[in-house]
Design an enzyme around this catalytic site. Structure first.
Site, mmCIF file in Angstrom:
data_model
loop_
_atom_site.group_PDB
_atom_site.id
_atom_site.type_symbol
_atom_site.label_atom_id
_atom_site.label_comp_id
_atom_site.label_asym_id
_atom_site.label_seq_id
_atom_site.Cartn_x
_atom_site.Cartn_y
_atom_site.Cartn_z
ATOM 1 N N ASP A 54 87.470 49.418 68.390
ATOM 2 C CA ASP A 54 86.456 50.334 68.898
ATOM 3 C C ASP A 54 85.410 50.472 67.784
ATOM 4 O O ASP A 54 85.738 50.372 66.611
ATOM 5 C CB ASP A 54 87.135 51.672 69.219
ATOM 6 N N SER A 55 84.165 50.713 68.167
ATOM 7 C CA SER A 55 83.086 50.713 67.165
ATOM 8 C C SER A 55 83.105 51.926 66.253
ATOM 9 O O SER A 55 82.571 51.888 65.159
ATOM 10 C CB SER A 55 81.736 50.691 67.874
ATOM 11 N N GLY A 56 83.691 53.012 66.720
ATOM 12 C CA GLY A 56 83.657 54.239 65.936
ATOM 13 C C GLY A 56 82.574 55.194 66.407
ATOM 14 O O GLY A 56 82.503 56.325 65.941
ATOM 15 N N GLY A 57 81.735 54.744 67.331
ATOM 16 C CA GLY A 57 80.685 55.622 67.855
ATOM 17 C C GLY A 57 81.269 56.925 68.380
ATOM 18 O O GLY A 57 80.836 58.016 68.016
ATOM 19 N N GLN A 107 76.662 53.473 79.260
ATOM 20 C CA GLN A 107 76.674 54.938 79.226
ATOM 21 C C GLN A 107 75.925 55.480 80.449
ATOM 22 O O GLN A 107 75.629 54.719 81.364
ATOM 23 C CB GLN A 107 76.051 55.427 77.903
ATOM 24 N N ASP A 166 92.518 51.532 77.332
ATOM 25 C CA ASP A 166 93.208 52.017 76.135
ATOM 26 C C ASP A 166 93.283 53.517 76.275
ATOM 27 O O ASP A 166 92.416 54.129 76.907
ATOM 28 C CB ASP A 166 92.414 51.700 74.859
ATOM 29 N N CYS A 170 113.640 51.882 84.089
ATOM 30 C CA CYS A 170 113.007 51.329 82.887
ATOM 31 C C CYS A 170 113.989 50.478 82.102
ATOM 32 O O CYS A 170 115.163 50.826 81.969
ATOM 33 C CB CYS A 170 112.466 52.467 82.021
ATOM 34 N N CYS A 222 113.461 49.639 78.823
ATOM 35 C CA CYS A 222 113.142 49.746 77.392
ATOM 36 C C CYS A 222 114.397 50.033 76.567
ATOM 37 O O CYS A 222 115.438 50.424 77.089
ATOM 38 C CB CYS A 222 112.069 50.808 77.150
ATOM 39 N N CYS A 231 115.729 53.653 77.105
ATOM 40 C CA CYS A 231 116.425 53.899 78.376
ATOM 41 C C CYS A 231 117.742 53.119 78.475
ATOM 42 O O CYS A 231 118.657 53.550 79.162
ATOM 43 C CB CYS A 231 115.504 53.568 79.552
ATOM 44 N N HIS A 285 109.616 54.282 74.825
ATOM 45 C CA HIS A 285 109.678 54.354 76.290
ATOM 46 C C HIS A 285 108.289 54.422 76.918
ATOM 47 O O HIS A 285 107.983 53.685 77.853
ATOM 48 C CB HIS A 285 110.503 55.544 76.781
HETATM 49 ZN ZN LIG Z 1 112.290 53.497 79.042
#
Ligand SMILES: [Zn+2]
Length: 377
Positions: free
Chosen positions: A92-95, A194, A271, A309, A311, A314, A340
């Site tokens: 990300d640019s940081g703007g 924008q 994101d 799930c 993961c 889990c 998770h």
């Molecule tokens: Zn999980």
């Protein structure tokens, strides 16, 4: 290795699936990028990220510029080597951070001056310097410096932010163009549309930026406090203004249902700190909705956090144990919760890619809500 984007499927309603090619590997879209602000996805190692199905991560230019500084990252051999993540990285640019975190910022058409939120030192970022910083960091996808107006804001303020964002986008291309090959891989610049909630301004911003032919486009200035109706409406309206054959990235969004709704409206990349930040505070997202781990209902629940799930958390731990870790303030708690939540988000994207390919997205979306609606949060 050069950058590319290829659509591999479009569902009747407009949801898309495709493949982003980068110098550090391919990314299947729609994609969710776990947020690694400080060149680390908090509490997760690159092995954890891979196990969760991560294909690309996001890091932040503003934070890395202030600490440890792009010169050190360059000296370390670039961000991929520095943090030992060999896959694609977007910065990300940081703007947004300058506008939301830094003190005493002064915006001019040249750039933005501010004081570091870490040590108070005076800093100045320009559209050109932000690209140079990202080239030193070594990310695969760089974002232009943009002006994200606060919400709500007047039409006049939003129009000024659009004008500045276009001027800055032009200047960010001036030194090298939108594609720069260094250290054997191509880095590309994405522009950011924008215009707040004003459709004519979104249209103007998209028209001006797409005429500059960037390799990808982000939709910025959303998820800043507007209603869900505005979030989905502006995302849908703006997505339609962007080229079919370029990736569309909705910045900073959001809840699981926001991802589903935005994918339905033709968005390819996301994101958000939502899964990681909430997990650290003991709130996780599951296929049955949101779960607050400290709730007493989990005290003697020896079943998994999410029965659907796969993961590490889990597969190995109960809700009762996770609740205990949070009640006792143990550091394994936030880590297991993050493992998770990231897996849940990435699995959600995997499912959506699959059903888009099979043209079953609309039906899947209904089923998702039937399950997810049963939230205990
Ligand atoms: Zn999980």
């Amino acid at each position: 290795m050069s950058f590319g984007f290829k659509l591999t499927g479009t569902e009747r309603g407009g949801a898309r699936t495709g493949i982003l090619t980068t110098g550090h590997g391919d990314v299947e879209t729609p994609a969710f990028m776990p947020v690694g602000t400080q060149a680390t996805v908090k509490s997760l190692s690159p092995d954890d990220l891979r196990a969760a199905g991560t294909q690309i991560i996001l890091a932040n230019t503003y934070h890395l510029h202030l600490r440890p500084g792009e010169a050190l990252i360059k000296e370390a051999g670039g961000i991929h080597r520095f943090m030992s993540w060999p896959g694609p990285i977007l910065t990300d640019s940081g703007g947004y951070q300058v506008f939301s975190l830094a003190d005493l910022r002064k915006i001019s058409f040249d750039g933005v001056s501010f004081r570091s939120h870490i040590d108070g030192s005076s800093r100045h970022l320009t559209p050109e310097s932000v690209i140079d910083i990202q080239l030193d960091i070594g990310s695969d996808i760089m974002m232009v410096l943009d002006h994200c107006a606060e919400y709500p804001c007047s039409r006049e303020t939003a129009a000024e932010a659009v004008a500045r964002t276009t001027q800055w986008a032009e200047r960010s291309l001036a030194p090298y163009g939108p594609r720069v090959t260094r250290d054997g891989y191509e880095r590309v610049i994405f522009a950011i549309v924008q215009g707040s909630v004003f459709e004519d301004l979104r249209e103007r911003s998209a028209r001006e930026l797409t005429s500059l032919d960037f390799p990808g486009y982000a939709i910025g200035g959303l998820s800043v406090g507007e209603s869900k109706k505005d979030l989905y409406g502006v995302a849908a309206f703006t997505a339609k203004l962007l080229p079919e054959d370029k990736p569309r990235y909705l910045m900073g969004v959001g809840f699981p249902e926001d991802l589903v709704e935005a994918v339905a409206r033709g968005i390819d990349m996301f994101d958000c700190v939502m899964p990681t930040r909430n997990a650290r505070n003991g709130t996780v997202f599951t296929s049955r909705g949101r779960v607050i781990l400290k709730n007493s209902s989990n005290r003697d629940d020896f079943g998994p956090l999410d029965p659907d799930c796969d993961c590490y958390t889990c597969r190995n731990y109960s809700r009762a144990y996770l609740r205990h870790l949070f009640m006792a303030g143990e550091m394994l708690g936030p880590r297991l919760a993050t493992v998770h939540s990231i897996r849940f988000y990435l699995h959600l994207m995997e499912e959506m890619r699959q059903v888009i390919k099979e043209d079953l997205f609309s039906q899947w979306r209904k089923e998702f809500y039937e399950k997810y609606g049963k939230s205990d949060g």
